[in-house]
Design a protein around this motif. Sequence first.
Motif, PDB file in Angstrom:
ATOM      1  N   SER A  39      -3.129   2.287 -13.091  1.00  0.00           N
ATOM      2  CA  SER A  39      -3.144   2.044 -11.652  1.00  0.00           C
ATOM      3  C   SER A  39      -3.468   0.589 -11.334  1.00  0.00           C
ATOM      4  O   SER A  39      -2.768  -0.063 -10.549  1.00  0.00           O
ATOM      5  N   SER A  56       1.470   6.515  -6.852  1.00  0.00           N
ATOM      6  CA  SER A  56       0.323   7.289  -7.325  1.00  0.00           C
ATOM      7  C   SER A  56       0.552   8.785  -7.171  1.00  0.00           C
ATOM      8  O   SER A  56       0.167   9.578  -8.037  1.00  0.00           O
ATOM      9  N   ARG A 112       0.889   4.074  -2.828  1.00  0.00           N
ATOM     10  CA  ARG A 112       0.563   5.458  -2.468  1.00  0.00           C
ATOM     11  C   ARG A 112       1.626   6.429  -2.988  1.00  0.00           C
ATOM     12  O   ARG A 112       1.304   7.465  -3.576  1.00  0.00           O
ATOM     13  N   ARG A 119       0.830  -1.204   0.000  1.00  0.00           N
ATOM     14  CA  ARG A 119       0.000   0.000   0.000  1.00  0.00           C
ATOM     15  C   ARG A 119       0.864   1.253   0.000  1.00  0.00           C
ATOM     16  O   ARG A 119       0.553   2.239  -0.680  1.00  0.00           O
TER      17      ARG A 119
END
Length: 540
Positions: A442, A205, A202, A198
């Motif tokens: 993504s 992104s 993160r 994660r």
Amino acid sequence: MVSEDALHTPSAKRHRRELWGWLSYAFASEVFVIVSLTLFLPICLEQFARDNGFLLPDKTIPCSANPAPPAGTAGDEEARCVVKFGWGWIDTASFSLYTYSLSVALQALTVISMGGIADRPSHRKPLLFGFAAIGSVSSLCFFLLPSSSPIWPLAGLFAVFANIGFGASIVVLNAYLPHLAASSLPASDYGNFEKLSRATARISSLGIALGYAAGILLLLATVVPVQRAGGSTDALRFAIGGSGAWWALFSLPALVLLPSARASIKVPSLDSSEEREGLLADEAAHVEPVLQAQWNTRREIVDAWKRLGSMLRWKNVRRLRNTFRYLAAWFLLSDGFTTLTSTALLFAKTTLHMPPSSLVLVGVLTPSAGILGALLWPLVQRRLGLSSLRVLLFLVIAASAIPLYGAIGVLAPLGAHWGLRTPAEMYVLAVYFGALYGAFQSYARALYAEIIPPGEEARWYGLFSITDKSSSFLGPLIVGIVADMTGNIRYSFFFLVFMLWVALPVLAGVDIEHGRAEARAWSSDTHPSAEGEIAAQDAD
């Protein structure tokens, strides 16, 4: 959650410094993709060829002597413009496509060859900014080369080196991601692969969002100059040179902030509770030997190709069949999406005769919709309870409607307002594609993260990148051949539909649960010390 005191520790401060360095390079380099690679560069290369081309069939009338029809008139049957290149004649649109195809083929060879070097912390930073210099300087060279120059084909060479510089530097930049993700977590969470994944997503992104924002800013800044210049070749090449200047300027903070080989930060090891100093536990173990040993570039390149061959052995493909099935689908999909972007822009310029100022608007609409799509699709997924694989399949099916719509335009009569024959349709499709493409990128990366062996993320993401680069030359090459053989780039939409549809059953055949189990079994066999952690995660 990290305590308030932890946010002010030397390690936390160092992490923020390095994160801002990483993000600043994403902010600098992604502009080249959005402004040049996907918009101005293919148009500019076609314009360079057109300024030096002649009309068929006589090849005596310069293309520049034949003004383009008004925007919005689909000129499928107009006289073709060809340019003498080497010993033969090629379509001016094919010159742009062949150049891009060559650049990504050489980019793939470069990425594979430098893999071992980029894994060495002592060489990572010089390698990153060496390729950044190659790419940005090559873009800046467009300032110096007018299309009237007798050496105008050098524009293709500059484009090749700029793309190689960008692609190689991004691979090196991604090598920092595991360290940045690990250092963003408290020590107690470092062994948690889910939280580490994660954190990686993160940060990744955030880099994509900043890069898109930078690209949109520069695109908006170029709209007025390009429009005032009437979309001339000079205006286009100055826009490309401007992206090179942006790339070089905003790379400077990254040069200062990104860690060098000897940067020190405590990060817990994946396979033990002890702490080691260095970029990553597995990297730190190599820093001193590398600094002390006699280093050989040729040996590193040879070893990189040997490691790639080892990963692709049939026994490994069988053990990780779902991972490799996904890579096979990615081979087709990444090429299909990339080729669709460049083909649509060339089609808009050469067939719909849209001026560069209108193409800039298309270039702004697509990444803007991409940011929105990347944010909204996860909400849709949660609302409908869909798996990531189902969402990705839907995105591919929805995206294939774009080339399908362009292909049925072959059946549309002259003067029709359907089948991708008007600029208005191009604007609508730009928003539609952007909303899909941002989410596609993504989900493609996130889904792959679930089926790669834990503890070997950098190695397998390297193969992910190589698969992307090694396939991206194929689509533009075939589209260029289709344009040369038929004289109508519209027919290439049939090929793009075929490529996306062929990938669908391959992607649908991926079993994520089995793929995750295969990857963890592989990791347990390769790194027995990690077996306890993997079992603990399964129990959770």
